[in-house]
Design an enzyme around this catalytic site. Structure first.
Site, mmCIF file in Angstrom:
data_model
loop_
_atom_site.group_PDB
_atom_site.id
_atom_site.type_symbol
_atom_site.label_atom_id
_atom_site.label_comp_id
_atom_site.label_asym_id
_atom_site.label_seq_id
_atom_site.Cartn_x
_atom_site.Cartn_y
_atom_site.Cartn_z
ATOM 1 N N ASP A 23 0.888 -0.802 0.004
ATOM 2 C CA ASP A 23 0.100 -0.143 -0.492
ATOM 3 C C ASP A 23 0.660 1.036 0.206
ATOM 4 O O ASP A 23 1.948 1.514 0.609
ATOM 5 C CB ASP A 23 -1.200 0.213 1.763
ATOM 6 C CG ASP A 23 -2.203 0.864 1.092
ATOM 7 O OD1 ASP A 23 -2.445 1.355 -0.354
ATOM 8 O OD2 ASP A 23 -2.593 1.069 2.242
ATOM 9 N N ASN A 71 -10.586 -2.813 -6.100
ATOM 10 C CA ASN A 71 -9.655 -1.887 -7.200
ATOM 11 C C ASN A 71 -10.687 -1.122 -8.503
ATOM 12 O O ASN A 71 -9.920 -0.381 -9.018
ATOM 13 C CB ASN A 71 -8.281 -2.264 -7.200
ATOM 14 C CG ASN A 71 -7.629 -2.694 -5.844
ATOM 15 O OD1 ASN A 71 -6.499 -3.144 -5.972
ATOM 16 N ND2 ASN A 71 -7.632 -1.437 -5.298
#
Length: 260
Positions: A23, A71
């Site tokens: 991340d 996503n």
């Protein structure tokens, strides 16, 4: 990699399966006034460098969370870029990883992926299926809730077909219907970028994983950051629901191999 690093990464208490929620690519780019795509490019470089270091250790499985089912909600141009980046990674690195005896696995759905990307994924898995130095498991178009939903559908379908009853439903049966069937659970899950959540990642498999959260943004991740995470892991007392007096093993009995 120097001998000092190699020794540190080969501690007797080192995990056999490490999972990383990568991340911070977007924030890395934004901090530098760059497009988010530049953060993703640097993130791939971090993957390459880490895999290069870890294939020389006794780690059996490295799982990387690359693209979640959520996503897809990102801007279309960013999603398209991420898809293209995975194609480039496979095309460029497959031969090298195969020569280095690295096995490649993909966990996730091919639904929504272009035919050429799905074909590349299949080729990578088929080409490296007999390799055993280390398994690089990439979770792409993956979400734990989707995985659990598909698992339930599979079990219900067998029940409707009359091939099993409620008494047949065991943890082993559930495991056999997960996307990670025959792969051991992560010993440790690392998340970068300073966020403290699992983000729909391997919710069942990480039930007894040690969780380590690091503030470094993924494109800046180095082997030293990885070593810091392992140092934290090695301080943990993993009892799996037992007390220290009754603990007899380091891992619950799953019947699964650490890697093929």
């Amino acid at each position: 990699m120097g001998a000092g690093n190699d020794t540190k990464l080969k501690s007797n208490n080192s995990p056999k399966h490490v999972a990383i929620i990568m991340d911070g690519n977007g924030r890395w780019a934004e901090k530098r006034g760059l497009p988010r795509q530049e953060g993703h490019r640097k993130g791939v470089d971090a993957v390459r460098h880490l895999v290069e270091e870890l294939k020389e250790t006794d780690l059996k499985i490295l799982t990387l969370y690359a693209f979640s089912t959520e996503n897809w909600q990102r801007p279309k141009d960013e999603v398209s870029f991420l898809m293209g980046m995975l194609k480039r990674y496979i095309s460029k690195d497959l031969e090298k990883l195969h020569k280095e005896n690295v096995r490649i696995l993909f966990v996730g759905s091919v639904e929504g992926l272009s035919p050429d990307l799905a074909d590349l994924i299949a080729k990578a898995q088929e080409t490296t299926k007999n390799n055993n130095a280390m398994t690089l498991q990439i979770t792409f178009n993956y979400g734990s809730w989707d995985e659990i939903t598909e698992m339930v559908k599979g079990v219900v379908a067998k029940a409707q077909a009359g091939s099993l009853t409620s008494a047949d439903v065991t943890q082993e049966l559930i495991r056999s219907h997960l996307m990670t069937a025959n792969i051991s659970d992560p010993d440790i899950v690392i998340r970068t970028s300073g966020e403290y959540r699992m983000s729909n990642f391997m919710l069942l498999q990480s039930a007894y994983s040690e969780l380590v959260f690091q503030s470094v943004l993924w494109p800046d991740y180095t082997i030293q950051d990885y070593q810091q995470a392992l140092a934290e892991y090695e301080t943990r007392d993993r009892r799996f629901g037992k007390t220290s007096e009754t603990e007899t093993s380091l891992a619950p009995e799953t019947g699964l191999e650490a890697a093929k």
